[in-house]
Design a protein around this motif. Structure first.
Motif, PDB file in Angstrom:
ATOM      1  N   GLU A 275       0.833  -1.208   0.000  1.00 24.98           N
ATOM      2  CA  GLU A 275       0.000   0.000   0.000  1.00 24.98           C
ATOM      3  C   GLU A 275       0.865   1.255   0.000  1.00 24.98           C
ATOM      4  O   GLU A 275       0.589   2.213  -0.726  1.00 24.98           O
ATOM      5  CB  GLU A 275      -0.937   0.002   1.211  1.00 24.98           C
ATOM      6  CG  GLU A 275      -1.813   1.233   1.323  1.00 24.98           C
ATOM      7  CD  GLU A 275      -2.755   1.454   0.156  1.00 24.98           C
ATOM      8  OE1 GLU A 275      -3.123   2.619  -0.090  1.00 24.98           O
ATOM      9  OE2 GLU A 275      -3.149   0.479  -0.523  1.00 24.98           O
ATOM     10  N   ILE A 276       1.916   1.262   0.783  1.00 18.75           N
ATOM     11  CA  ILE A 276       2.816   2.421   0.837  1.00 18.75           C
ATOM     12  C   ILE A 276       3.516   2.608  -0.510  1.00 18.75           C
ATOM     13  O   ILE A 276       3.608   3.739  -1.016  1.00 18.75           O
ATOM     14  CB  ILE A 276       3.811   2.283   2.003  1.00 18.75           C
ATOM     15  CG1 ILE A 276       3.056   2.420   3.337  1.00 18.75           C
ATOM     16  CG2 ILE A 276       4.934   3.313   1.897  1.00 18.75           C
ATOM     17  CD1 ILE A 276       3.877   2.068   4.572  1.00 18.75           C
ATOM     18  N   LYS A 277       3.973   1.516  -1.110  1.00 21.60           N
ATOM     19  CA  LYS A 277       4.616   1.613  -2.433  1.00 21.60           C
ATOM     20  C   LYS A 277       3.638   2.152  -3.476  1.00 21.60           C
ATOM     21  O   LYS A 277       4.002   2.974  -4.319  1.00 21.60           O
ATOM     22  CB  LYS A 277       5.139   0.247  -2.869  1.00 21.60           C
ATOM     23  CG  LYS A 277       6.382  -0.188  -2.141  1.00 21.60           C
ATOM     24  CD  LYS A 277       6.798  -1.580  -2.565  1.00 21.60           C
ATOM     25  CE  LYS A 277       7.878  -2.113  -1.647  1.00 21.60           C
ATOM     26  NZ  LYS A 277       8.144  -3.536  -1.861  1.00 21.60           N
ATOM     27  N   ARG A 278       2.398   1.678  -3.419  1.00 16.16           N
ATOM     28  CA  ARG A 278       1.374   2.161  -4.357  1.00 16.16           C
ATOM     29  C   ARG A 278       1.175   3.655  -4.176  1.00 16.16           C
ATOM     30  O   ARG A 278       1.132   4.421  -5.141  1.00 16.16           O
ATOM     31  CB  ARG A 278       0.059   1.414  -4.140  1.00 16.16           C
ATOM     32  CG  ARG A 278      -1.038   1.804  -5.147  1.00 16.16           C
ATOM     33  CD  ARG A 278      -2.435   1.590  -4.604  1.00 16.16           C
ATOM     34  NE  ARG A 278      -2.709   2.299  -3.382  1.00 16.16           N
ATOM     35  CZ  ARG A 278      -2.948   3.614  -3.277  1.00 16.16           C
ATOM     36  NH1 ARG A 278      -2.907   4.384  -4.337  1.00 16.16           N
ATOM     37  NH2 ARG A 278      -3.205   4.169  -2.114  1.00 16.16           N
ATOM     38  N   ALA A 279       1.077   4.106  -2.938  1.00  7.82           N
ATOM     39  CA  ALA A 279       0.868   5.527  -2.664  1.00  7.82           C
ATOM     40  C   ALA A 279       2.065   6.363  -3.117  1.00  7.82           C
ATOM     41  O   ALA A 279       1.898   7.453  -3.680  1.00  7.82           O
ATOM     42  CB  ALA A 279       0.599   5.732  -1.179  1.00  7.82           C
TER      43      ALA A 279
ATOM     44  N   PRO B 175       4.494  11.778  -0.502  1.00  3.32           N
ATOM     45  CA  PRO B 175       5.863  12.196  -0.198  1.00  3.32           C
ATOM     46  C   PRO B 175       6.570  11.344   0.855  1.00  3.32           C
ATOM     47  O   PRO B 175       7.755  11.545   1.104  1.00  3.32           O
ATOM     48  CB  PRO B 175       5.681  13.627   0.311  1.00  3.32           C
ATOM     49  CG  PRO B 175       4.310  13.626   0.905  1.00  3.32           C
ATOM     50  CD  PRO B 175       3.503  12.686   0.031  1.00  3.32           C
ATOM     51  N   ASP B 176       5.870  10.384   1.465  1.00  6.66           N
ATOM     52  CA  ASP B 176       6.461   9.511   2.474  1.00  6.66           C
ATOM     53  C   ASP B 176       7.127  10.316   3.589  1.00  6.66           C
ATOM     54  O   ASP B 176       8.237  10.031   4.007  1.00  6.66           O
ATOM     55  CB  ASP B 176       7.467   8.533   1.848  1.00  6.66           C
ATOM     56  CG  ASP B 176       7.816   7.382   2.793  1.00  6.66           C
ATOM     57  OD1 ASP B 176       7.017   7.097   3.704  1.00  6.66           O
ATOM     58  OD2 ASP B 176       8.894   6.790   2.630  1.00  6.66           O
ATOM     59  N   SER B 177       6.403  11.327   4.085  1.00  6.18           N
ATOM     60  CA  SER B 177       6.917  12.174   5.155  1.00  6.18           C
ATOM     61  C   SER B 177       6.586  11.631   6.539  1.00  6.18           C
ATOM     62  O   SER B 177       6.979  12.210   7.537  1.00  6.18           O
ATOM     63  CB  SER B 177       6.326  13.586   5.023  1.00  6.18           C
ATOM     64  OG  SER B 177       4.915  13.531   5.194  1.00  6.18           O
TER      65      SER B 177
ATOM     66  N   LEU C 250      -4.890   2.399   7.450  1.00 11.10           N
ATOM     67  CA  LEU C 250      -6.334   2.258   7.300  1.00 11.10           C
ATOM     68  C   LEU C 250      -6.701   1.667   5.945  1.00 11.10           C
ATOM     69  O   LEU C 250      -7.559   0.784   5.852  1.00 11.10           O
ATOM     70  CB  LEU C 250      -7.024   3.606   7.510  1.00 11.10           C
ATOM     71  CG  LEU C 250      -8.547   3.604   7.465  1.00 11.10           C
ATOM     72  CD1 LEU C 250      -9.139   2.655   8.499  1.00 11.10           C
ATOM     73  CD2 LEU C 250      -9.070   5.022   7.675  1.00 11.10           C
ATOM     74  N   ALA C 251      -6.040   2.116   4.881  1.00  5.51           N
ATOM     75  CA  ALA C 251      -6.313   1.561   3.544  1.00  5.51           C
ATOM     76  C   ALA C 251      -5.979   0.076   3.507  1.00  5.51           C
ATOM     77  O   ALA C 251      -6.723  -0.726   2.928  1.00  5.51           O
ATOM     78  CB  ALA C 251      -5.511   2.322   2.484  1.00  5.51           C
ATOM     79  N   THR C 252      -4.882  -0.303   4.150  1.00  2.53           N
ATOM     80  CA  THR C 252      -4.505  -1.720   4.221  1.00  2.53           C
ATOM     81  C   THR C 252      -5.554  -2.506   4.992  1.00  2.53           C
ATOM     82  O   THR C 252      -5.958  -3.597   4.577  1.00  2.53           O
ATOM     83  CB  THR C 252      -3.116  -1.867   4.882  1.00  2.53           C
ATOM     84  OG1 THR C 252      -2.161  -1.136   4.111  1.00  2.53           O
ATOM     85  CG2 THR C 252      -2.700  -3.319   4.989  1.00  2.53           C
ATOM     86  N   LEU C 253      -6.001  -1.953   6.098  1.00  2.00           N
ATOM     87  CA  LEU C 253      -7.033  -2.609   6.903  1.00  2.00           C
ATOM     88  C   LEU C 253      -8.292  -2.831   6.079  1.00  2.00           C
ATOM     89  O   LEU C 253      -8.848  -3.933   6.057  1.00  2.00           O
ATOM     90  CB  LEU C 253      -7.330  -1.761   8.141  1.00  2.00           C
ATOM     91  CG  LEU C 253      -8.307  -2.312   9.153  1.00  2.00           C
ATOM     92  CD1 LEU C 253      -7.808  -3.619   9.754  1.00  2.00           C
ATOM     93  CD2 LEU C 253      -8.541  -1.295  10.268  1.00  2.00           C
TER      94      LEU C 253
END
Length: 128
Positions: free
Chosen positions: A60-64, A70-72, A81-84
């Motif tokens: 999910e983080i890689k997709r975002a 910006p991965d800040s 939450l999206a993963t959940l």
């Protein structure tokens, strides 16, 4: 939803990147703690392993990031939450449609709730 301290510490050891300090996970907003607690509860009921969770969260983080996040660190729990939501739908606990229906109802309830007051879902919130 209260956090089980032992389960929270186990999660911070098992899932890389969880914001934490010496006392355990840290949250900037109450909803972040609630999303974290929901994942702990579902893990505790055997819905997913922490390895499965960590992989889904990383995906999910890689997709975002691929679409400009910006991965800040400020969006970590949005990814959580999206993963959940994705795992709950994939495991058949709730459909994507049901999750969207509740998200829309929550947004409607939040819009009508004065700042600082608890948000309470009412049947009218589901009407759209």
């Amino acid at each position: 939803m209260a956090l089980d301290p032992q389960a929270a510490h186990a999660a911070t050891r098992a899932v890389p990147g969880i914001p934490h300090d010496a006392d355990g996970p840290v949250f900037r907003e109450p909803w972040e703690a609630q999303a974290f607690a929901m994942a702990l509860a579902l893990h505790g009921r055997g819905l997913f392993s922490w390895n499965e969770w960590a992989q889904a969260l990383a995906d999910e983080i890689k997709r975002a990031q691929a679409v400009g996040d910006p991965d800040s660190g400020e969006t970590y729990y949005r990814h959580w939450l999206a993963t959940l939501e994705k795992l709950v739908a994939a495991k058949g606990v709730a459909s994507s449609e049901t999750l969207h229906r509740y998200r829309d109802a929550w947004d409607h309830a939040a819009d009508r709730t004065p700042h600082g007051s608890p948000i309470v879902l009412q049947p009218a919130d589901f009407a759209g």
